[in-house]
Design an enzyme around this catalytic site. Structure first.
Site, mmCIF file in Angstrom:
data_model
loop_
_atom_site.group_PDB
_atom_site.id
_atom_site.type_symbol
_atom_site.label_atom_id
_atom_site.label_comp_id
_atom_site.label_asym_id
_atom_site.label_seq_id
_atom_site.Cartn_x
_atom_site.Cartn_y
_atom_site.Cartn_z
ATOM 1 N N ASN A 163 0.801 -1.234 0.000
ATOM 2 C CA ASN A 163 0.000 0.000 0.000
ATOM 3 C C ASN A 163 0.830 1.279 0.000
ATOM 4 O OD1 ASN A 163 0.731 -0.444 2.665
ATOM 5 N ND2 ASN A 163 -1.092 0.550 3.471
ATOM 6 N N GLU A 261 4.873 -3.649 12.134
ATOM 7 C CA GLU A 261 3.880 -2.583 11.978
ATOM 8 C C GLU A 261 2.674 -3.222 11.295
ATOM 9 O OE1 GLU A 261 3.965 0.217 13.330
ATOM 10 O OE2 GLU A 261 6.085 0.324 13.867
ATOM 11 N N CYS A 295 -2.847 2.055 6.512
ATOM 12 C CA CYS A 295 -2.962 1.524 7.878
ATOM 13 C C CYS A 295 -3.480 2.601 8.815
ATOM 14 C CB CYS A 295 -1.616 0.999 8.345
ATOM 15 S SG CYS A 295 -0.320 2.195 8.114
HETATM 16 P P1 NAP Z 1 0.503 -9.005 4.078
HETATM 17 O O1 NAP Z 1 -0.332 -9.899 3.256
HETATM 18 O O2 NAP Z 1 0.756 -9.392 5.489
HETATM 19 O O3 NAP Z 1 1.884 -8.851 3.281
HETATM 20 C C1 NAP Z 1 2.929 -8.051 3.739
HETATM 21 C C2 NAP Z 1 4.232 -8.617 3.233
HETATM 22 O O4 NAP Z 1 4.454 -9.895 3.837
HETATM 23 C C3 NAP Z 1 4.252 -8.842 1.725
HETATM 24 O O5 NAP Z 1 5.531 -8.582 1.225
HETATM 25 C C4 NAP Z 1 3.925 -10.335 1.621
HETATM 26 O O6 NAP Z 1 4.379 -10.939 0.449
HETATM 27 C C5 NAP Z 1 4.714 -10.845 2.816
HETATM 28 N N1 NAP Z 1 4.291 -12.185 3.240
HETATM 29 C C6 NAP Z 1 3.094 -12.778 3.070
HETATM 30 N N2 NAP Z 1 3.133 -14.028 3.589
HETATM 31 C C7 NAP Z 1 4.374 -14.221 4.088
HETATM 32 C C8 NAP Z 1 5.030 -15.308 4.734
HETATM 33 N N3 NAP Z 1 4.419 -16.460 4.985
HETATM 34 N N4 NAP Z 1 6.318 -15.140 5.102
HETATM 35 C C9 NAP Z 1 6.953 -13.977 4.879
HETATM 36 N N5 NAP Z 1 6.410 -12.922 4.252
HETATM 37 C C10 NAP Z 1 5.116 -13.037 3.869
HETATM 38 O O7 NAP Z 1 -0.091 -7.527 4.127
HETATM 39 P P2 NAP Z 1 -0.557 -6.634 2.908
HETATM 40 O O8 NAP Z 1 -1.876 -7.134 2.445
HETATM 41 O O9 NAP Z 1 0.538 -6.502 1.916
HETATM 42 O O10 NAP Z 1 -0.728 -5.210 3.614
HETATM 43 C C11 NAP Z 1 -1.908 -4.783 4.209
HETATM 44 C C12 NAP Z 1 -1.752 -4.773 5.718
HETATM 45 O O11 NAP Z 1 -0.620 -4.006 6.070
HETATM 46 C C13 NAP Z 1 -2.919 -4.109 6.418
HETATM 47 O O12 NAP Z 1 -3.281 -4.839 7.557
HETATM 48 C C14 NAP Z 1 -2.353 -2.757 6.824
HETATM 49 O O13 NAP Z 1 -2.994 -2.160 7.922
HETATM 50 C C15 NAP Z 1 -0.948 -3.122 7.120
HETATM 51 N N6 NAP Z 1 -0.085 -1.937 7.075
HETATM 52 C C16 NAP Z 1 0.425 -1.458 8.241
HETATM 53 C C17 NAP Z 1 1.225 -0.326 8.256
HETATM 54 C C18 NAP Z 1 1.808 0.201 9.535
HETATM 55 O O14 NAP Z 1 2.789 0.923 9.465
HETATM 56 N N7 NAP Z 1 1.253 -0.132 10.684
HETATM 57 C C19 NAP Z 1 1.513 0.316 7.045
HETATM 58 C C20 NAP Z 1 0.975 -0.190 5.876
HETATM 59 C C21 NAP Z 1 0.196 -1.335 5.902
HETATM 60 P P3 NAP Z 1 3.387 -11.111 -0.806
HETATM 61 O O15 NAP Z 1 3.120 -9.771 -1.311
HETATM 62 O O16 NAP Z 1 4.176 -11.942 -1.727
HETATM 63 O O17 NAP Z 1 2.143 -11.784 -0.286
#
Ligand code: NAP
Length: 495
Positions: A163, A261, A295
């Site tokens: 994002n 995060e 987020c």
């Molecule tokens: P996500 O599905 O958890 O993915 C985040 C990262 O983790 C991606 O690079 C993903 O790779 C990787 N990943 C997925 N499965 C994994 C595994 N088994 N082992 C290691 N890495 C793995 O989250 P998202 O959908 O990209 O992002 C949305 C979430 O991020 C929301 O909940 C949002 O609130 C949160 N967010 C938080 C912040 C903050 O600073 N608090 C900022 C932005 C977003 P792939 O892309 O290959 O699946």
């Protein structure tokens, strides 16, 4: 192996490489994945390595080999490289912003803003390297010089979401390398191109081989072996709480430093004395910009019952008038969601909510056009305990919860598992101070939207939104360094 990220073409589509040991190259398996434009899913933007554990092994090996030399490079020399990279990136903002909007779906204006933020992050950490980096202390011994040094950790793994595809990689990777660590970074599969641009700017600025390594591929195939590698001493992750907490278990069990995060369910409280025009604009921006995929997005408007109807009507009129369209079109205010999965998940949540007695004030479905779009949606009469009141939807959906007092508003605001960001709209300074004291959130806004974080201040959340650490600013120095305490005594004088 190549000095350029584009390795060739297939059917007119650019093939990009991983960046390992200072050179761009394909995955060892030769496999490729693609990213697509979420506004026009038929458009393939690029082909990227579908890497696996052997590519991770090569990247961690390169990072480990580069660490001693980079840790010994003077902070000023490191700063010069970061400054140069900031200039390179700044000169490419229009091009990178366009690529970012095409692969992520936020509007061009927001994408340019995000790229500009990555430039600011480079400049901040370059500047920070010229600041004091340790402290001196008094000692019980009058002749002892007692001081601390801040030293790098080693090889850091960085795993980022889609994002903020350039800002989040920048605010993790830049401080890591600024303070002398080496990095293996895995970007989100949906948005690899933005990190290619960031990595290329650093490579062109003269970053030594192996200091930053970029490995693209799926979370399971790349992220899992990366986090499990014993040579990786720190892991910084931003993404969903399910994935983050699973990674934390693996990494912290073997003693690595971990920073998470995670999500948010951010409230904006509007009291009866607030400037409603201002509150409407700010709540709308917080909820709807980037299609609610931040987020820090506002997903709950907790409103004094005396003004709830008026505020809801004004919000509904403005939300209903938002222009949904292609992110590259100047008139567009709301782009698509990242994927068809995301759009249908959010549309399902909207359908479920409709059956629960809440009132649909505007939106409530998907526009009749190709792409992963969801119509900006406002529900009123939302209960705090409902899914709309509790679950992070990550889409352009806002729920209004009416309350009878400021105490109830704060109680409702705190009644979720997350605690990232929170806003209060009021003219009453006393209530603002009470809110600041009692709200469980890492980032608090008075009279401004929940989204927004400047690069030099700490960023992170309370409760389920973070792992008690913070990113950006001086907090980043704390995560990416360790302290060495030095007792320096003169040798005993010879008799
Ligand atoms: P996500 O599905 O958890 O993915 C985040 C990262 O983790 C991606 O690079 C993903 O790779 C990787 N990943 C997925 N499965 C994994 C595994 N088994 N082992 C290691 N890495 C793995 O989250 P998202 O959908 O990209 O992002 C949305 C979430 O991020 C929301 O909940 C949002 O609130 C949160 N967010 C938080 C912040 C903050 O600073 N608090 C900022 C932005 C977003 P792939 O892309 O290959 O699946």
């Amino acid at each position: 192996m190549s000095e350029q990220p584009v390795l060739g073409q297939q059917d007119g589509i650019n093939i990009f490489g991983n960046f390992i040991g200072g050179a761009w190259g394909g995955a060892s398996s030769g496999k490729l994945g693609e990213n697509r434009n979420p506004a026009q899913p038929d458009e393939v933007i690029g082909l990227f390595p579908a890497s696996d554990a052997s590519d991770v092994e090569a990247a961690v090996t390169a990072a480990a080999a580069a660490f001693p030399g980079w840790a010994d490079t003077s902070a000023i020399a490191r700063a010069n490289i970061l400054y140069k990279a900031s200039e390179i990136l700044a000169s490419r903002i229009p091009e990178i912003g366009r690529d970012l909007a095409r692969e992520e779906g936020k509007t061009l204006k927001e994408a340019i803003g995000e790229t500009t933020r990555a430039v600011a992050i480079l400049r901040y950490f370059a500047g920070d390297l010229q600041q004091p980096a340790g402290e001196t202390y008094s000692s019980v011994s009058p002749t002892t010089l007692l001081f601390t040094l801040r030293e790098p950790l080693g090889v850091c793994a960085i795993i980022t979401p889609w994002n903020f595809p350039i800002a989040i990689p920048a605010w993790k990777a830049i401080p890591a390398i600024a303070y002398g660590n080496t990095v293996v970074m895995k970007p989100a599969t949906y948005t690899p191109l933005s990190t290619v641009h960031l990595t290329q700017a650093l490579a062109e600025a003269g970053l030594p081989a192996g200091v930053l390594n970029l490995v693209m591929g799926s979370g399971g195939a790349v992220g899992d072996p990366l986090v499990a590698d014993e040579r990786v001493v720190a892991v910084s992750f931003t993404g969903s709480d399910e994935v983050g907490n699973a990674l934390k278990d693996v990494a912290s069990k073997r003693g690595a430093k971990v920073q998470l995060e995670l999500g948010g369910k951010n409230p904006a409280i509007v009291l009866a004395d607030a400037d409603l025009d201002h509150a409407v604009t700010q709540v709308l921006n917080g909820a709807m910009m980037s299609s609610g995929q931040k987020c820090t997005a506002t997903s709950r408007a907790i409103v004094d019952r005396r003004v709830a109807t008026e505020l809801s009507e004004r919000l509904a009129a403005k939300i209903g008038a938002l222009t949904v369209g292609d992110p590259l079109d100047d008139t567009t205010q709301i782009g698509p969601l990242i994927s068809e999965d995301a759009a249908s998940r959010v549309a399902d949540e909207i359908s479920q909510a409709k059956g629960t007695g809440v009132a649909l004030a505007t939106g409530g479905g998907r526009p009749d056009r190709p792409g992963h779009f969801v119509t900006p949606t406002l529900f009123t009469g939302v209960e705090s305990a409902s899914r709309l009141g509790q679950v992070e939807l990550f889409g352009p959906v806002l729920g209004v919860i009416a309350v009878d007092s400021v105490e109830e508003a704060i109680e409702v605001a705190n009644a979720v598992k997350f605690g990232l960001s929170a806003s209060l709209f009021t003219r009453d300074v006393g209530r603002a101070l009470e809110f600041i004291r009692r709200i469980q959130a890492g980032i608090v806004h008075i009279n401004s939207e929940t989204a927004g974080a400047e690069p030099h201040v700490p960023f992170g959340g309370y409760k389920g939104s973070s792992s008690y650490s913070r990113e950006q600013g001086k907090a980043a120095r704390e995560f990416y360094t360790q302290l060495k305490t030095v007792y320096f005594d003169p040798p005993p004088t010879q008799a």
